[in-house]
Write an enzyme that holds these catalytic residues in place. Sequence first.
Site, PDB file in Angstrom:
ATOM      1  N   GLY A  48       0.864  -1.427  -0.100  1.00  0.00           N
ATOM      2  CA  GLY A  48      -0.046  -0.078   0.231  1.00  0.00           C
ATOM      3  C   GLY A  48       0.733   1.321  -0.050  1.00  0.00           C
TER       4      GLY A  48
ATOM      5  N   GLU B 216       4.757  -6.667   7.708  1.00  0.00           N
ATOM      6  CA  GLU B 216       4.170  -5.664   8.318  1.00  0.00           C
ATOM      7  C   GLU B 216       4.765  -5.461   9.746  1.00  0.00           C
ATOM      8  OE1 GLU B 216       1.573  -7.172   4.876  1.00  0.00           O
ATOM      9  OE2 GLU B 216       2.640  -8.206   6.593  1.00  0.00           O
TER      10      GLU B 216
ATOM     11  N   ASP C 195      -2.140  -8.595   6.824  1.00  0.00           N
ATOM     12  CA  ASP C 195      -3.464  -8.416   6.516  1.00  0.00           C
ATOM     13  C   ASP C 195      -3.716  -8.818   4.962  1.00  0.00           C
ATOM     14  OD1 ASP C 195      -1.934  -6.333   5.144  1.00  0.00           O
ATOM     15  OD2 ASP C 195      -3.419  -4.742   5.307  1.00  0.00           O
TER      16      ASP C 195
ATOM     17  N   GLY D 104       0.235  -5.694   0.172  1.00  0.00           N
ATOM     18  CA  GLY D 104      -1.169  -5.291  -0.435  1.00  0.00           C
ATOM     19  C   GLY D 104      -0.823  -5.924  -1.690  1.00  0.00           C
TER      20      GLY D 104
END
Length: 345
Positions: free
Chosen positions: A67, A138, A146, A115
């Site tokens: 992201g 992360e 995620d 992402g």
Amino acid sequence: MDENEDVLVNVSQGFGLITLNRPKAINSLTHPMVNVISLVLTDWADNDDVHTVIVDGAGERGLCAGGDLVALYHSARADGSVARSFWYDEYRLNAQIGRFPKTYVALMDGIVMGGGVGVAAHGSVRVVTDTTKMAMPEVGIGFIPDVGGTLILSRAPGLLGLHAALTGITFGASDAIAMGFADHFVPHDAIAAFKETAIADGVDAALAAHATEPPASQFLAQREWIDRCYAAETAVEIVAALRGHDAEPANDAANLIESKSPISVSVALEAVRRAAKLGTLEDVLRQEYRTTCGALRSHDFEEGIRAQVIDKDRNPKWSPASLAAVTSADVEAYFAPADRELEFS
């Protein structure tokens, strides 16, 4: 098709082609990109002119590095609403990919992290190459794995998923296949030909012509110490077990874990364990949205991005400062319901 667009979309001979097109940023996802991909997939799901989707990334560096961390950082410093809205739509896209009714081919060449895993690893045909560099990194920025990643991590052989989650370690094609993030190995030099063959003759023909046997997985070869050490109850005990093992990679893993955000490591451990008991990708994404909102409330998310991306001093000051200082209440707070729970239409 506007070459300046961040997502290039085209249809050719029944193939819907999506190219992430921010090569200077290794195709990092922005909110508008997520929305474009979702709208396109919604259209193609019911469009008889499209029978297969192929997703790849522009440039030589990778499919997608994750992201847009700078945008997330500034949102975290404000009220967090921009970040929450981005993740809400991103996770709905991950679920949309997971249940997409047609063949969805992801070409995971080069860097595929965070992402980037979310737009690729829930597809039906997932191709990696000898240049693939994959990670769920992360915990290094005070965040929690995620984009449905904890589902895959929780179902990897043995405790390989915990190793990947708690260290944030980068791994290649063979380990990606071994852990369930990918299906097929195609040499980097054959990726363009693979895509051409697929469009001309179909995905099965392209796989038959260009897919080869991947090298042996290093993670699978190290399962003895990984399964033993990561079976410990707490993150503190896992690090102690790694330190106590005579395999040099185990010591390296302990060093990696201790360099990451202590609260993120502790929550990631719990998140992967809970994901193992959840039945669907949507269930896991709901849990991940809660832990994501929890990270947004934390000190470490803003501090982690500051240290890695903004100031680049690589010297984050984590709080709590050590794994031993993290309490069960600290961890549990990350699993509290979000103000607006993630829902799927």
